[in-house]
Write a protein that holds these residues in place. Structure first.
Motif, PDB file in Angstrom:
ATOM      1  N   ASP A  70       0.821  -1.318  -0.138  1.00 50.10           N
ATOM      2  CA  ASP A  70       0.083   0.032   0.106  1.00 50.10           C
ATOM      3  C   ASP A  70       0.890   1.290  -0.025  1.00 50.10           C
ATOM      4  OD1 ASP A  70      -1.863   1.940   0.499  1.00 50.10           O
ATOM      5  OD2 ASP A  70      -2.976   0.958   1.926  1.00 50.10           O
ATOM      6  N   ALA A  71       0.920   1.954  -0.857  1.00 46.09           N
ATOM      7  CA  ALA A  71       1.793   3.226  -1.214  1.00 46.09           C
ATOM      8  C   ALA A  71       1.663   4.345  -0.153  1.00 46.09           C
ATOM      9  CB  ALA A  71       1.392   3.519  -2.770  1.00 46.09           C
ATOM     10  N   SER A  72       0.301   4.306   0.326  1.00 46.51           N
ATOM     11  CA  SER A  72      -0.273   5.276   1.251  1.00 46.51           C
ATOM     12  C   SER A  72       0.620   5.025   2.686  1.00 46.51           C
ATOM     13  CB  SER A  72      -1.704   5.284   1.529  1.00 46.51           C
ATOM     14  OG  SER A  72      -1.936   3.934   2.127  1.00 46.51           O
ATOM     15  N   LEU A  73       1.019   4.043   2.626  1.00 46.07           N
ATOM     16  CA  LEU A  73       1.666   3.675   4.154  1.00 46.07           C
ATOM     17  C   LEU A  73       3.115   3.662   4.028  1.00 46.07           C
ATOM     18  CD1 LEU A  73      -0.582   0.405   4.848  1.00 46.07           C
ATOM     19  CD2 LEU A  73      -0.716   2.780   5.677  1.00 46.07           C
ATOM     20  N   ILE A  74       3.681   3.759   2.923  1.00 43.42           N
ATOM     21  CA  ILE A  74       4.998   3.830   2.737  1.00 43.42           C
ATOM     22  C   ILE A  74       5.747   4.814   3.490  1.00 43.42           C
ATOM     23  CG2 ILE A  74       7.108   3.916   1.166  1.00 43.42           C
ATOM     24  CD1 ILE A  74       5.498   1.272   0.943  1.00 43.42           C
ATOM     25  N   ALA A  75       5.344   6.000   3.284  1.00 40.05           N
ATOM     26  CA  ALA A  75       6.135   7.169   4.025  1.00 40.05           C
ATOM     27  C   ALA A  75       6.147   7.328   5.473  1.00 40.05           C
ATOM     28  CB  ALA A  75       5.342   8.623   3.806  1.00 40.05           C
ATOM     29  N   GLY A  76       5.152   6.606   6.195  1.00 35.84           N
ATOM     30  CA  GLY A  76       4.940   6.487   7.578  1.00 35.84           C
ATOM     31  C   GLY A  76       5.963   5.368   8.145  1.00 35.84           C
ATOM     32  N   ASN A  86      18.513  -0.021  11.141  1.00 33.96           N
ATOM     33  CA  ASN A  86      18.359  -1.549  10.782  1.00 33.96           C
ATOM     34  C   ASN A  86      17.237  -1.952  10.080  1.00 33.96           C
ATOM     35  OD1 ASN A  86      17.396  -1.015  13.393  1.00 33.96           O
ATOM     36  ND2 ASN A  86      16.969  -3.214  13.559  1.00 33.96           N
ATOM     37  N   LEU A  87      16.148  -0.709  10.108  1.00 34.95           N
ATOM     38  CA  LEU A  87      15.081  -1.052   9.254  1.00 34.95           C
ATOM     39  C   LEU A  87      15.108  -0.358   7.812  1.00 34.95           C
ATOM     40  CD1 LEU A  87      11.830  -1.613   8.995  1.00 34.95           C
ATOM     41  CD2 LEU A  87      11.615   0.736  10.074  1.00 34.95           C
ATOM     42  N   ASN A  88      14.507  -1.475   7.059  1.00 34.60           N
ATOM     43  CA  ASN A  88      14.727  -1.029   5.296  1.00 34.60           C
ATOM     44  C   ASN A  88      13.129  -1.252   5.116  1.00 34.60           C
ATOM     45  OD1 ASN A  88      17.732  -1.121   4.755  1.00 34.60           O
ATOM     46  ND2 ASN A  88      17.498  -2.842   5.961  1.00 34.60           N
ATOM     47  N   VAL A  89      12.656  -0.454   4.265  1.00 36.44           N
ATOM     48  CA  VAL A  89      11.135  -0.422   3.899  1.00 36.44           C
ATOM     49  C   VAL A  89      11.292  -0.727   2.562  1.00 36.44           C
ATOM     50  CG1 VAL A  89       8.990   0.868   3.567  1.00 36.44           C
ATOM     51  CG2 VAL A  89      10.453   1.345   5.654  1.00 36.44           C
ATOM     52  N   VAL A  90      10.645  -1.657   1.990  1.00 42.82           N
ATOM     53  CA  VAL A  90      10.571  -2.250   0.552  1.00 42.82           C
ATOM     54  C   VAL A  90       9.128  -2.120  -0.078  1.00 42.82           C
ATOM     55  CG1 VAL A  90      11.131  -4.275  -1.060  1.00 42.82           C
ATOM     56  CG2 VAL A  90      12.242  -3.904   1.256  1.00 42.82           C
ATOM     57  N   ALA A  91       8.991  -1.255  -0.850  1.00 38.35           N
ATOM     58  CA  ALA A  91       7.828  -1.131  -1.533  1.00 38.35           C
ATOM     59  C   ALA A  91       7.406  -2.273  -2.637  1.00 38.35           C
ATOM     60  CB  ALA A  91       7.693   0.203  -2.144  1.00 38.35           C
ATOM     61  N   GLY A  92       6.433  -2.959  -2.492  1.00 38.26           N
ATOM     62  CA  GLY A  92       6.193  -4.054  -3.411  1.00 38.26           C
ATOM     63  C   GLY A  92       5.499  -5.246  -3.028  1.00 38.26           C
TER      64      GLY A  92
END
Length: 274
Positions: A70-76, A86-92
């Motif tokens: 969900d693209a709307s949650l990526i920024a948060g 150590n956190l990496n956010v992966v859009a997909g």
């Protein structure tokens, strides 16, 4: 706002989050705290959401890859990286991403609050990289949890049970009420832990795809005997002979056989002359 088309039910209950964190070994309040060996393993989170469990995972100190469709949650989620490097956010989409590439040589531990409608495809995707995984912890529909952990002989035991128990050792770790989620789902949920390896480590299955095609055929009509369900594969007499060789009843049904017995039956019938 939850998106109905994505099957989103966010885990809003703080106490429930802590119970899950304790169950999967990432609670900051549990004895021992974070697990060691972070450089050799990482967490894959399926559906980071608003970060409901992401912070618990990241606080363990291990690398965390939070996958979010969900693209709307990526920024948060990305704002959390300021506190947790150590956190990496992966859009997909986890069904399309290369998990081995994300892991980059590390062992995998997986957590996910899975959309109920897509639980089976996600499990199949994870089992495709089973050699990389140490454990999976998933929040799923309680009815499906029972199927994953079901023993032979019961009505819950079926193809999904065999698939799961071939690759892992499933256990229902926690039952989760509807009111723990926003919005509440229409069914009860459960946290299921899958530890690897499963029966696969003890039995020989040279052709795994062929074996699972065979298992699907065995369970095609659960009330029918194996002799009947396997008619398209082998003559009834051949199936009866194979069952007799394995000391199984000639009227046995698929739900009565464990993973190793199904594998042995598949092997026996594969050895039959065409």
């Amino acid at each position: 706002m939850a998106r109905q088309r994505l099957g989103q039910h966010f885990l809003s209950d703080l106490e429930c989050r802590e119970q899950i964190a304790r169950a999967i070994g990432v609670s900051r309040h549990s004895i021992g705290g974070a697990r060691a060996g972070g450089e050799y393993s990482c967490w894959i989170e399926i559906g980071g959401g608003h970060g409901e469990m992401t912070e618990h995972l990241a606080a363990s100190g291990a690398p965390v890859y939070a996958i979010e469709l969900d693209a709307s949650l990526i920024a948060g989620l990305r704002r959390l990286t300021n506190e947790y490097p150590n956190l990496n956010v992966v859009a997909g989409d986890v069904l399309e991403l290369d998990l081995s590439q994300i892991a980059a040589g590390r062992r995998l531990r997986v957590y996910g609050n899975l959309p109920y409608y897509i639980t089976s495809p996600i499990l199949q995707r994870l089992f495709d990289v089973a050699d990389l995984i140490d454990e999976i912890h998933i929040v799923i529909q309680h009815e499906v949890a029972l199927r994953l952990a079901a023993a032979p002989g019961g009505s819950d035991y079926g193809y999904l049970s065999v698939l799961t128990q071939y690759f892992s050792r499933p256990e229902i770790a926690l039952e989760i009420p509807r009111e723990a989620f926003t919005p509440p789902p229409e069914v009860e949920s459960a946290l299921v832990t899958l530890r690897f390896p499963g029966a696969r480590a003890k039995i020989s299955v040279p052709d795994e795809k062929g074996f699972f095609d065979f298992v699907k055929l065995c369970f095609a009509k659960k009330r029918k005997t194996l002799v009947n369900n396997l008619r398209s594969l082998a003559a009834p007499a051949a199936v009866r002979q194979a069952l007799e060789t394995l000391q199984l009843r000639p009227d046995a049904r698929a739900e009565q056989l464990g993973v190793a017995q199904l594998a042995a039956l598949h092997q026996r019938l594969s050895e039959q002359p065409a």
